[in-house]
Enzyme design. Structure first.
Site, PDB file in Angstrom:
ATOM      1  N   ASP A 172       0.495   3.893   5.912  1.00 37.57           N
ATOM      2  CA  ASP A 172       0.757   3.568   4.506  1.00 37.57           C
ATOM      3  C   ASP A 172       0.476   4.750   3.581  1.00 37.57           C
ATOM      4  O   ASP A 172       1.375   5.316   2.973  1.00 37.57           O
ATOM      5  CB  ASP A 172      -0.122   2.391   4.074  1.00 37.57           C
ATOM      6  CG  ASP A 172       0.452   1.060   4.520  1.00 37.57           C
ATOM      7  OD1 ASP A 172       1.670   0.993   4.744  1.00 37.57           O
ATOM      8  OD2 ASP A 172      -0.313   0.094   4.655  1.00 37.57           O
ATOM      9  N   GLN A 179       0.770  -1.250   0.000  1.00 38.59           N
ATOM     10  CA  GLN A 179       0.000   0.000   0.000  1.00 38.59           C
ATOM     11  C   GLN A 179       0.800   1.299   0.000  1.00 38.59           C
ATOM     12  O   GLN A 179       0.484   2.230  -0.739  1.00 38.59           O
ATOM     13  CB  GLN A 179      -0.964   0.022   1.194  1.00 38.59           C
ATOM     14  CG  GLN A 179      -1.869   1.229   1.158  1.00 38.59           C
ATOM     15  CD  GLN A 179      -2.856   1.353   2.289  1.00 38.59           C
ATOM     16  OE1 GLN A 179      -3.392   2.407   2.526  1.00 38.59           O
ATOM     17  NE2 GLN A 179      -3.134   0.281   3.011  1.00 38.59           N
ATOM     18  N   GLU A 205       1.137  -1.196   8.151  1.00 39.73           N
ATOM     19  CA  GLU A 205       0.353  -0.043   8.609  1.00 39.73           C
ATOM     20  C   GLU A 205       0.252   0.098  10.135  1.00 39.73           C
ATOM     21  O   GLU A 205       0.664   1.094  10.709  1.00 39.73           O
ATOM     22  CB  GLU A 205      -1.061  -0.166   8.004  1.00 39.73           C
ATOM     23  CG  GLU A 205      -2.083   0.794   8.552  1.00 39.73           C
ATOM     24  CD  GLU A 205      -1.831   2.231   8.150  1.00 39.73           C
ATOM     25  OE1 GLU A 205      -1.559   2.482   6.969  1.00 39.73           O
ATOM     26  OE2 GLU A 205      -1.896   3.110   9.035  1.00 39.73           O
ATOM     27  N   GLY A 213      -7.799  20.470  19.170  1.00 42.33           N
ATOM     28  CA  GLY A 213      -7.443  21.885  19.099  1.00 42.33           C
ATOM     29  C   GLY A 213      -7.992  22.666  20.273  1.00 42.33           C
ATOM     30  O   GLY A 213      -8.391  22.093  21.283  1.00 42.33           O
ATOM     31  N   GLY A 214      -8.021  23.960  20.138  1.00 41.39           N
ATOM     32  CA  GLY A 214      -8.431  24.831  21.240  1.00 41.39           C
ATOM     33  C   GLY A 214      -9.940  25.003  21.362  1.00 41.39           C
ATOM     34  O   GLY A 214     -10.410  25.677  22.272  1.00 41.39           O
TER      35      GLY A 214
HETATM   36  N1  CAO Z   1      11.378 -10.224  -9.417  1.00 48.33           N
HETATM   37  C1  CAO Z   1      11.996 -11.041  -8.537  1.00 48.33           C
HETATM   38  N2  CAO Z   1      11.953 -10.857  -7.213  1.00 48.33           N
HETATM   39  C2  CAO Z   1      11.227  -9.812  -6.757  1.00 48.33           C
HETATM   40  C3  CAO Z   1      10.552  -8.938  -7.615  1.00 48.33           C
HETATM   41  C4  CAO Z   1      10.649  -9.183  -9.011  1.00 48.33           C
HETATM   42  N3  CAO Z   1      10.032  -8.391  -9.897  1.00 48.33           N
HETATM   43  N4  CAO Z   1       9.924  -8.000  -6.879  1.00 48.33           N
HETATM   44  C5  CAO Z   1      10.185  -8.295  -5.592  1.00 48.33           C
HETATM   45  N5  CAO Z   1      10.985  -9.362  -5.512  1.00 48.33           N
HETATM   46  C6  CAO Z   1      11.528  -9.998  -4.325  1.00 48.33           C
HETATM   47  C7  CAO Z   1      12.462  -9.087  -3.567  1.00 48.33           C
HETATM   48  O1  CAO Z   1      13.710  -9.035  -4.183  1.00 48.33           O
HETATM   49  C8  CAO Z   1      12.475  -9.748  -2.215  1.00 48.33           C
HETATM   50  O2  CAO Z   1      13.380 -10.835  -2.253  1.00 48.33           O
HETATM   51  P1  CAO Z   1      14.601 -11.072  -1.189  1.00 48.33           P
HETATM   52  O3  CAO Z   1      13.982 -10.994   0.152  1.00 48.33           O
HETATM   53  O4  CAO Z   1      15.085 -12.420  -1.562  1.00 48.33           O
HETATM   54  O5  CAO Z   1      15.582 -10.004  -1.385  1.00 48.33           O
HETATM   55  C9  CAO Z   1      11.101 -10.371  -2.129  1.00 48.33           C
HETATM   56  O6  CAO Z   1      10.519 -10.256  -3.408  1.00 48.33           O
HETATM   57  C10 CAO Z   1      10.123  -9.795  -1.159  1.00 48.33           C
HETATM   58  O7  CAO Z   1      10.339  -8.468  -0.845  1.00 48.33           O
HETATM   59  P2  CAO Z   1       9.917  -7.909   0.572  1.00 48.33           P
HETATM   60  O8  CAO Z   1      10.800  -8.461   1.614  1.00 48.33           O
HETATM   61  O9  CAO Z   1       9.834  -6.439   0.462  1.00 48.33           O
HETATM   62  O10 CAO Z   1       8.423  -8.460   0.750  1.00 48.33           O
HETATM   63  P3  CAO Z   1       7.706  -9.085   2.035  1.00 48.33           P
HETATM   64  O11 CAO Z   1       6.383  -9.530   1.544  1.00 48.33           O
HETATM   65  O12 CAO Z   1       8.502 -10.086   2.748  1.00 48.33           O
HETATM   66  O13 CAO Z   1       7.529  -7.826   3.016  1.00 48.33           O
HETATM   67  C11 CAO Z   1       6.781  -5.647   3.637  1.00 48.33           C
HETATM   68  C12 CAO Z   1       6.536  -6.889   2.809  1.00 48.33           C
HETATM   69  C13 CAO Z   1       5.737  -4.623   3.259  1.00 48.33           C
HETATM   70  C14 CAO Z   1       6.657  -5.956   5.133  1.00 48.33           C
HETATM   71  C15 CAO Z   1       8.193  -5.110   3.347  1.00 48.33           C
HETATM   72  O14 CAO Z   1       8.328  -4.930   1.976  1.00 48.33           O
HETATM   73  C16 CAO Z   1       8.508  -3.793   4.044  1.00 48.33           C
HETATM   74  O15 CAO Z   1       8.763  -3.741   5.243  1.00 48.33           O
HETATM   75  N6  CAO Z   1       8.539  -2.703   3.283  1.00 48.33           N
HETATM   76  C17 CAO Z   1       8.907  -1.398   3.774  1.00 48.33           C
HETATM   77  C18 CAO Z   1       7.821  -0.782   4.598  1.00 48.33           C
HETATM   78  C19 CAO Z   1       6.518  -0.700   3.862  1.00 48.33           C
HETATM   79  O16 CAO Z   1       6.403  -0.124   2.799  1.00 48.33           O
HETATM   80  N7  CAO Z   1       5.476  -1.181   4.511  1.00 48.33           N
HETATM   81  C20 CAO Z   1       4.122  -0.943   4.010  1.00 48.33           C
HETATM   82  C21 CAO Z   1       3.485  -2.154   3.623  1.00 48.33           C
HETATM   83  S1  CAO Z   1       1.775  -1.860   3.351  1.00 48.33           S
HETATM   84  O17 CAO Z   1       1.070  -2.052   4.815  1.00 48.33           O
END
Ligand code: CAO
Length: 478
Positions: free
Chosen positions: A218, A67, A189, A297-298
């Site tokens: 988000d 998001q 979030e 607020g106030g």
């Molecule tokens: N081709 C191949 N691999 C891909 C890819 C693509 N096109 N796009 C993504 N990937 C891979 C990434 O390289 C990553 O791999 P590695 O861990 O091996 O390096 C993997 O997909 C997953 O990425 P991720 O760790 O970001 O995803 P997740 O689902 O485990 O975590 C989240 C999700 C949101 C917790 C994490 O991305 C995060 O903390 N982001 C920053 C904060 C954020 O934006 N949070 C808001 C989320 S909305 O509530």
């Protein structure tokens, strides 16, 4: 993008030459066509709304998911940027399959966050995929990502690598936390709402901390990031180089909860007299407490029941006892004596009696519907706001008319509502289109943006860099 340099180049060259007598007048006329001294082109003479969109010419490599990142890039796309969403072949953004309401169709979670974008599938870990990404980096102005900390680097897309390929590239990231003890943590979030100070100050004093329905972690951080990106684009017009933009969700939430940090500091100097807790004689602790529905607020305010509250969970109104209209409030609720009563006449006298005041006003609001209260109060300039349900918002015609709520058609799911651009620009109408299907524009982008020839595209397809692996990984359906 149009830069100062370009604008400068557009100056009529002959202006510096010494003109012959007969052409003096012509030259004088031409000089009015010169760019203004600030390097900007002359004001467009095109009709309003027909001079292109605000971010036209800006191309975004959108590496966002879930998001926070997608809200940012969607806004930029609404503003006219060409937003190219890079997704993993066969899977795509995880939200395509989350909270599905229509079997087999992209979810509303995805479609409401990815409108007006194009989708290309690239396996960023495939050697040929890396090559395509490098080419994309050279062709884009901004890379936006919100992967977990370190994920972009693990793909080989370090700042150094990107900056070397395209020194003008702006690299914008959302992370959960900024540098510090939690910088490596994944964040969603509600974690941000808690760590940013919002949850501890939301809810009722005698209940647990509460998260809010608005996605301030988000979407709030996405908004912050969009401002960072536009600012970096503006600075780039002077410096010619890109920069990194980082928005931590904790910081974004805190920015939105700053009045609570204000109150934290005020606590050192005595009780927070506008909190109902003060009037109820309950001592304050060492941290900003939860304030229920007290106004931040106030001008004291509270949510009051309206007619039908017994069966309608949204038959309520927010009522603000704004000091300048106190007399009008007293007259309206049938308490004219409060206008002169020393216990109620002046704002400081009212603070310890807020509970009684709002209970009394509620006796009046309970005799009317929330819309009747709205009408009667606004006639007297009393600020009130009905509690609108999402059903009412979805049906509200004025929101449709302004483009804040937009209906779009989608080949997989039919018509759906989305939130259009809440930021209205008078010369840049929002461009709200349906979200793309997974990889819908892959070939179009390979050919039209990256200049790959048909033969190369066929090779890329065969390499597996843009197509799902033999056994496609399944998107998690939540
Ligand atoms: N081709 C191949 N691999 C891909 C890819 C693509 N096109 N796009 C993504 N990937 C891979 C990434 O390289 C990553 O791999 P590695 O861990 O091996 O390096 C993997 O997909 C997953 O990425 P991720 O760790 O970001 O995803 P997740 O689902 O485990 O975590 C989240 C999700 C949101 C917790 C994490 O991305 C995060 O903390 N982001 C920053 C904060 C954020 O934006 N949070 C808001 C989320 S909305 O509530």
């Amino acid at each position: 993008m149009v830069t100062r340099k370009n604008a400068k180049r557009a100056k009529p060259k002959a202006a510096t030459k010494k003109p012959a007598k007969t052409v003096v007048r012509l030259k004088a006329k031409k000089s009015a066509a010169k760019p203004a001294g600030n390097g900007l082109p002359r004001p467009s003479t095109k009709p309003w709304g027909q001079a292109g969109r605000a971010l036209e010419g800006v191309r975004i490599l959108d590496f966002t998911h879930v998001q926070s990142g997608p809200t940012c890039t969607q806004l930029l796309a609404y503003m006219g940027a060409d937003c190219i969403k890079v997704e993993r072949p066969g899977v795509g953004d995880i939200t395509r399959g989350q909270l599905r309401d229509v079997k087999g169709a992209d979810s509303l979670y995805f479609t409401m966050l990815n409108g007006s974008k194009r989708s290309i599938t690239i396996d960023s870990k495939h050697s040929r995929g890396k090559e395509i990404l490098d080419r994309l980096i050279k062709k884009c102005d901004v890379l936006v990502e919100n992967f977990a900390p370190g994920a972009l680097d693990r793909m080989g897309l370090t700042w150094e690598h990107i900056h070397k390929l395209n020194p003008r590239m702006i690299v914008a990231s959302v992370k959960g936390f900024g540098p510090g003890p939690y910088e490596d943590c994944k964040v969603y979030e509600n974690i941000a709402q808690c760590a940013g100070g919002s949850a501890s100050t939301t809810g009722f004093r005698d209940g647990p901390p509460l998260v809010t329905g608005a996605q301030i972690g988000d979407s709030g951080t996405g908004l912050h990031l969009a401002l960072g990106i536009v600012s970096a684009l503006y600075q780039r017009m002077r410096t010619g180089r890109g920069q990194r933009v980082l928005c931590a969700m904790q910081d974004g939430v805190l920015n939105l909860a700053r009045v609570k940090l204000r109150d934290q500091q005020r606590l050192r100097h005595g009780p927070l007299t506008e909190y109902s807790q003060y009037g109820e004689g309950i001592p304050f602790g060492s941290a900003t407490p939860r304030a229920g529905n007290d106004s931040g607020g106030g001008q004291p305010g509270w949510i009051l029941k309206c007619k039908g509250w017994e069966t309608d969970p949204d038959a309520y109104i927010y009522f603000i006892t704004q000091a300048p209209v106190w007399g009008a409030i007293c007259d309206l609720i049938g308490k004219p004596d409060w206008k002169t009563d020393p216990d109620f006449a002046a704002p400081p006298a009212r603070l310890p009696r807020l509970r009684l005041i709002f209970d009394t006003i509620e006796q009046w609001t309970m005799t009317k519907s929330k819309f009747e209260v709205m009408e009667l109060c606004n006639k007297c300039d009393i600020p009130v706001g009905p509690i609108l349900s999402m059903k009412e918002i979805a049906e509200e015609q004025s929101l449709r008319a302004t483009g804040t709520v937009v209906e779009v058609d989608h080949p997989g799911r039919g018509k759906y509502l989305t939130v259009g651009n809440p930021i209205k620009l008078s010369d840049s109408p929002a461009d709200v289109r349906r979200a793309p299907l997974l990889g819908e524009h892959t070939e179009e982008i390979l050919r039209g943006v990256l200049d790959y020839a048909d033969k190369e595209i066929a090779e890329i397809k065969a390499s597996g860099a843009i197509t799902p692996p033999e056994k496609p990984a399944k998107a998690e359906a939540a």
